[in-house]
Design a protein around this motif. Structure first.
Motif, PDB file in Angstrom:
ATOM      1  N   HIS A 155       0.832  -1.208   0.000  1.00  0.00           N
ATOM      2  CA  HIS A 155       0.000   0.000   0.000  1.00  0.00           C
ATOM      3  C   HIS A 155       0.866   1.257   0.000  1.00  0.00           C
ATOM      4  O   HIS A 155       0.521   2.262  -0.622  1.00  0.00           O
ATOM      5  CB  HIS A 155      -0.909   0.038   1.239  1.00  0.00           C
ATOM      6  N   THR A 156       1.985   1.176   0.704  1.00  0.00           N
ATOM      7  CA  THR A 156       2.839   2.348   0.920  1.00  0.00           C
ATOM      8  C   THR A 156       3.320   2.964  -0.388  1.00  0.00           C
ATOM      9  O   THR A 156       3.186   4.179  -0.598  1.00  0.00           O
ATOM     10  CB  THR A 156       4.069   1.954   1.760  1.00  0.00           C
ATOM     11  N   VAL A 157       3.869   2.138  -1.254  1.00  0.00           N
ATOM     12  CA  VAL A 157       4.495   2.661  -2.471  1.00  0.00           C
ATOM     13  C   VAL A 157       3.474   3.249  -3.442  1.00  0.00           C
ATOM     14  O   VAL A 157       3.669   4.364  -3.942  1.00  0.00           O
ATOM     15  CB  VAL A 157       5.358   1.582  -3.150  1.00  0.00           C
ATOM     16  N   PRO A 158       2.346   2.571  -3.738  1.00  0.00           N
ATOM     17  CA  PRO A 158       1.347   3.213  -4.610  1.00  0.00           C
ATOM     18  C   PRO A 158       0.822   4.529  -4.031  1.00  0.00           C
ATOM     19  O   PRO A 158       0.579   5.482  -4.777  1.00  0.00           O
ATOM     20  CB  PRO A 158       0.232   2.166  -4.707  1.00  0.00           C
ATOM     21  N   LEU A 159       0.634   4.589  -2.715  1.00  0.00           N
ATOM     22  CA  LEU A 159       0.211   5.841  -2.093  1.00  0.00           C
ATOM     23  C   LEU A 159       1.237   6.940  -2.321  1.00  0.00           C
ATOM     24  O   LEU A 159       0.899   8.075  -2.667  1.00  0.00           O
ATOM     25  CB  LEU A 159       0.006   5.643  -0.587  1.00  0.00           C
ATOM     26  N   ALA A 160       2.496   6.596  -2.112  1.00  0.00           N
ATOM     27  CA  ALA A 160       3.559   7.589  -2.287  1.00  0.00           C
ATOM     28  C   ALA A 160       3.667   8.035  -3.740  1.00  0.00           C
ATOM     29  O   ALA A 160       3.781   9.230  -4.035  1.00  0.00           O
ATOM     30  CB  ALA A 160       4.894   7.010  -1.806  1.00  0.00           C
TER      31      ALA A 160
END
Length: 313
Positions: free
Chosen positions: A119-124
């Motif tokens: 989730h972290t990378v797509p959000l970033a």
């Protein structure tokens, strides 16, 4: 590989996703070379994301569910961020106010149980948020999350040790700074247990309340720690089947979080946690919910819940 197609708002040098159109798995050869694409009058951006996971780490068993969940999460967070901007720019000359508000409004997120950064990378990379602090206990996944953020150019580096006890500040190890890019959100990844992290947060908040009440001496380091660590707008959690500990629920209730986004694969634990979060004074209401069939033909589901603070705007 993963691709995220989003409709974006461009204000000066700032690029912000206003809605997520599609999340899909595609081969690298099918992804565009340029990050920005224009279709007619709508401005859209395709972002390619590359992941690596340890061979022995948990793998999501249903790719379709993973993509549907990620699409829902990204859109919910984009709506929260857009609503925050809209509320900051209401009134006359809305367009001018919106441009100024978008440049000044911050939407910060604490992500617990971040795993390898699914989730972290797509959000970033979607540039939805201002800041992401990601926490994970499993050392293999912490290293993988940092590696995935680094290979996608959204990692804010800190000490190689990466333990949250080494973050400086007042000795509690909870101080954090932010570096932002124009088209992505910088991420700091820390190794730590969610329950211990929450307990530490609650201790700091209690000490600050005591300082304000004159029951203990104040210090500038404690103010910096609270301002920089505790002032999050959103809590994103994706816990194991056993759900959240009472300490994490307590942190959510006592913290500055206006929104909680809860990803659950254990519906009984989710019911318990929602009861605690929604029944407390000053707690949360369920704003949106989605239930996805994890394994067709079985009773296994993945439940996604957006909680909004009862007194939040």
């Amino acid at each position: 590989w993963l691709t995220v197609v989003s409709e974006v708002s461009i204000t000066g040098s700032e690029t912000t996703a206003t809605s997520i159109e599609r999340v899909s798995l595609v081969p690298p050869s099918l992804l565009p070379d340029e990050p920005s694409c224009h279709y007619g009058k709508k401005k859209k951006r395709e972002v390619k994301i590359q992941y690596r996971k340890p061979a022995t780490a948990f793998q999501h068993p249903n790719a379709g569910v993973m993509l549907a969940s990620l699409h829902w999460i990204l859109n919910i967070l984009a709506k929260i961020a857009e609503r925050t901007v809209a509320e900051s720019s209401s009134g006359a000359q809305a367009a001018v106010r919106a441009a100024a508000a978008r440049a000044m409004t911050t939407t910060t997120t604490l992500e617990m149980y971040c795993g390898c950064g699914a989730h972290t990378v797509p959000l970033a990379k979607s540039a939805i948020l201002t800041e992401i602090v990601a926490v994970e206990l499993d050392g293999r996944l912490v290293d993988a999350c940092r590696d995935n953020c680094r290979r996608n150019d959204c990692l804010q580096d800190h000490d190689d040790d990466g333990n949250d006890n080494d973050r400086g500040g007042d000795g509690n190890g909870l101080e954090c700074s932010v570096v932002q890019s124009h088209d992505r959100t910088s991420v700091r990844v820390f190794k730590g247990d969610a329950g211990e992290w929450a307990a530490k947060t609650l201790r700091i908040r209690k000490r600050c309340r005591d300082e304000k009440a004159g029951q203990s001496p104040s210090s500038s380091s404690s103010k910096n720690t609270v301002d920089e660590y505790n002032d999050f707008d959103i809590l994103l959690v994706d816990p194991p089947r056993d759900g959240l500990s009472s300490t994490v629920c307590g942190m959510a209730l006592e913290g500055t979080f206006a929104h909680v986004v809860y990803v659950s694969c254990g519906r009984r634990a989710l019911l318990r946690d929602l009861t605690m979060l929604c029944s407390a004074v000053g707690g949360f209401d369920v704003e949106d919910i989605a239930v996805i069939d994890l394994f067709p033909g079985t009773d296994a589901v993945e439940t996604l819940v957006h909680l909004k603070r009862r007194d939040a705007r």
